[in-house]
Design an enzyme around this catalytic site. Structure first.
Site, PDB file in Angstrom:
ATOM      1  N   ASN A   1      16.865 -10.418 -13.986  1.00  0.00           N
ATOM      2  CA  ASN A   1      16.516 -11.568 -14.832  1.00  0.00           C
ATOM      3  C   ASN A   1      16.650 -12.837 -14.006  1.00  0.00           C
ATOM      4  OD1 ASN A   1      19.354 -12.591 -15.104  1.00  0.00           O
ATOM      5  ND2 ASN A   1      19.606 -10.577 -16.037  1.00  0.00           N
ATOM      6  N   ARG A   2      16.393 -13.975 -14.621  1.00  0.00           N
ATOM      7  CA  ARG A   2      16.285 -15.233 -13.864  1.00  0.00           C
ATOM      8  C   ARG A   2      17.617 -15.933 -13.649  1.00  0.00           C
ATOM      9  NH1 ARG A   2      10.778 -16.410 -13.934  1.00  0.00           N
ATOM     10  NH2 ARG A   2       9.689 -15.585 -15.747  1.00  0.00           N
TER      11      ARG A   2
END
Ligand code: C5P
Length: 403
Positions: free
Chosen positions: A209-210
């Protein structure tokens, strides 16, 4: 008023016209009870004489790495300081400090010390607003250095703009605040997680994920500065203050194993990491070949680390979760607060500009079961970390009172 009684303050003075104001600052710090140890750069001597500061401080002014043969002056100054304050801090000193170049006694002391540091920049507006200076300020803030921003006003040469040294009152207030904060978590064991987990698909690919880990690192940094013993369990690699125990992990399972082990003796666990909710059931040993066609990746749930900790929470332990949401922020966060048996949850709307993943800033609402929500408007992640730790201190006090 002796709010700074028995505090040893290294006062660094660098070479700008505002150096003359360091004399007033020195006098006020002494009035507040501090023992002031002045350190001047070579250029500072062009603006004020060392005798002025040494007479006020009843302490010789230190100027050179080489003027005292019996000790290593920068390490001694750094080790014995309760706080190091640089006022005024010139663009050169900020640059040297940000890059770790110890070119004179003051910058060597800044690198050598583990005490909190307050820098008070003062320079012409054009210099203050230059990208290089602003980048250095950002770097220093990220490392936990406290910055007393310059004021807007009259500058040398008749110019008016941002860059005037903050007032003596503001600088003293910040020194008192930082010194009070520097021990309110003393003796407390805090586990912090940071970054996004990476769940392998094959030998080279992952689902992730970011999350940048910036908020978790800010919490770890600020907790250590406030005196906590910090264990940081992380998937990313950023700078942390000396003394923070860093444990590198990659997957949700590795993070769970590390957190479970560390949480046994922790007073506070802060799960700032973005843990993957799903992972591939099978991780291929080799890289999946494009020529073999689109793979059919079957996912399974990862263990919920925080929910597990909530179910077996020891008496007195404080559990903090984060909730990154894109809608119904408070409602979703409240539900998690209850379902995971948390003491606090930090909710952020990651769809808002400047908030959450990857940014240096965040805007959050801190929720707890028995107190009104606390909103922290868009601010740098260290400010958010301070607000969160303020709430942790409050919850800890409440738990101790109801024991
Ligand atoms: O339920 P949700 O994933 O939104 O909850 C977020 C909180 O739970 C965060 O504090 C995160 O670190 C934690 N979490 C966890 N284990 C998971 C997923 C999330 O501890 N598998």
């Amino acid at each position: 008023m002796s709010q700074l009684a028995s505090r040893r303050i290294v006062l660094g003075v660098s070479g700008g016209i505002a150096a003359y104001k360091s004399v007033d600052l020195c006098r006020r710090l002494i009035e507040l009870g501090a023992h002031v140890v002045p350190v001047m750069t070579d250029d500072a001597h062009r603006f004020i004489g060392p005798v002025t500061l040494s007479a006020l401080a009843s302490e010789p002014v230190h100027t050179s790495l080489w003027d005292d043969a019996s000790v290593i002056p920068h390490t001694k100054l750094g080790q014995t300081a309760d706080i190091v304050v640089v006022a005024p801090a010139t663009a050169r000193v900020l640059s040297a400090y940000a890059t770790g170049s110890s070119e004179d006694l003051l910058t060597a002391t800044l690198i050598a010390t583990r005490a909190p540091v307050v820098v008070c920049p003062a320079m012409h507006t054009e210099m203050w607003e230059h990208a290089a200076v602003q980048e250095n300020i950002k770097t220093l803030r990220r490392r936990g250095v406290h910055v007393v921003e310059p004021e807007i006003g009259k500058l040398a040469g008749g110019d008016v703009g941002a860059g005037r040294l903050a007032s003596t009152d503001s600088i003293c207030a910040e020194i008192i605040r930082v010194l009070e904060l520097s021990h309110d978590l003393a003796g407390i064991d805090i586990v912090v997680t940071a970054g996004g987990t990476r769940e392998p698909i094959d030998a080279v690919r992952v689902i992730s994920n970011r999350s940048s880990g910036k908020q978790g690192y800010a919490v770890a940094t600020v907790a250590a500065q406030r005196g906590a013993r910090v264990t940081l369990i992380t998937t990313v690699d950023r700078a942390v203050p000396a003394g923070v125990l860093e444990i590198q992990v990659e997957t949700a399972q590795q993070m769970k194993d590390a957190v479970d082990a560390a949480a046994v003796s922790a007073d506070v666990v802060i799960m700032a990491a973005a843990v993957a909710d799903f992972r591939p059931v099978i991780c291929a040993d080799q890289k999946l070949k494009k020529a073999d066609g689109i793979p059919n990746i079957v996912l399974e749930s990862t263990p919920d680390i925080l929910a597990g900790l909530g179910q077996r929470k020891p008496v007195g332990q404080i559990l903090v979760g984060f909730a990154a949401e894109t809608d119904s922020l408070v409602a979703h966060a409240k539900a998690k607060l209850t379902s995971k048996c948390l003491d606090l949850i930090v909710a952020n709307d990651v769809s808002a500009p400047g908030v959450g993943f990857g940014h240096d800033t965040n805007a959050v609402v801190i929720l707890s079961p028995n107190a009104p929500p606390i909103s922290v408007a868009l601010a740098d992640k260290h400010t958010v970390a301070h607000a969160l730790l303020d709430s942790v201190v409050k919850v800890r006090r409440q738990k101790q009172e109801t024991k």
